[in-house]
Motif scaffolding. Sequence first.
Motif, PDB file in Angstrom:
ATOM      1  N   ASN A   1       2.532   5.492  -7.927  1.00 32.31           N
ATOM      2  CA  ASN A   1       1.282   5.734  -8.664  1.00 32.31           C
ATOM      3  C   ASN A   1       0.819   4.536  -9.485  1.00 32.31           C
ATOM      4  O   ASN A   1       0.509   4.656 -10.670  1.00 32.31           O
TER       5      ASN A   1
ATOM      6  N   LYS B   1       2.432   1.527  -3.587  1.00 35.84           N
ATOM      7  CA  LYS B   1       1.500   1.914  -4.657  1.00 35.84           C
ATOM      8  C   LYS B   1       1.284   3.414  -4.691  1.00 35.84           C
ATOM      9  O   LYS B   1       1.176   4.002  -5.764  1.00 35.84           O
ATOM     10  N   ASP B   2       1.249   4.034  -3.532  1.00 38.58           N
ATOM     11  CA  ASP B   2       1.080   5.488  -3.485  1.00 38.58           C
ATOM     12  C   ASP B   2       2.337   6.207  -3.977  1.00 38.58           C
ATOM     13  O   ASP B   2       2.244   7.234  -4.647  1.00 38.58           O
TER      14      ASP B   2
ATOM     15  N   ASP C   1       0.822  -1.222   0.000  1.00 37.14           N
ATOM     16  CA  ASP C   1       0.000   0.000   0.000  1.00 37.14           C
ATOM     17  C   ASP C   1       0.854   1.269   0.000  1.00 37.14           C
ATOM     18  O   ASP C   1       0.528   2.234  -0.682  1.00 37.14           O
ATOM     19  N   GLU C   2       1.930   1.259   0.756  1.00 36.98           N
ATOM     20  CA  GLU C   2       2.822   2.423   0.780  1.00 36.98           C
ATOM     21  C   GLU C   2       3.518   2.586  -0.570  1.00 36.98           C
ATOM     22  O   GLU C   2       3.681   3.705  -1.059  1.00 36.98           O
TER      23      GLU C   2
END
Length: 102
Positions: free
Chosen positions: A63, A59-60, A56-57
Amino acid sequence: LISAIQSAANGSVYFPPEIMEKMALTVAIGDQSPQSLLTDIEFEVFKLMARGYSIDEIKDGVNLSHRSVSNHALSIKKKYKIKKSAELTKIAVKYGIIDLEE
């Protein structure tokens, strides 16, 4: 120096023996460095995973969707034949990509 000049005169390329030995070793065992083994995006994901970031970290930060990052992570693990993400840290340290002091 004489060998280098003779090679150049004959239209050949000259490599010192030390370089030839490293090149032969790389060909024989293959270059397993992340920069040579992974795609550009896999390498970015690899660096972040090696630093302990979650999917999750990551992917941010890059992008991409959760699924895309997960697929890249799986591909990286398959290329290195490992199961645990923590093993990526060892690889990153071995190749000087991260420093444990960071």
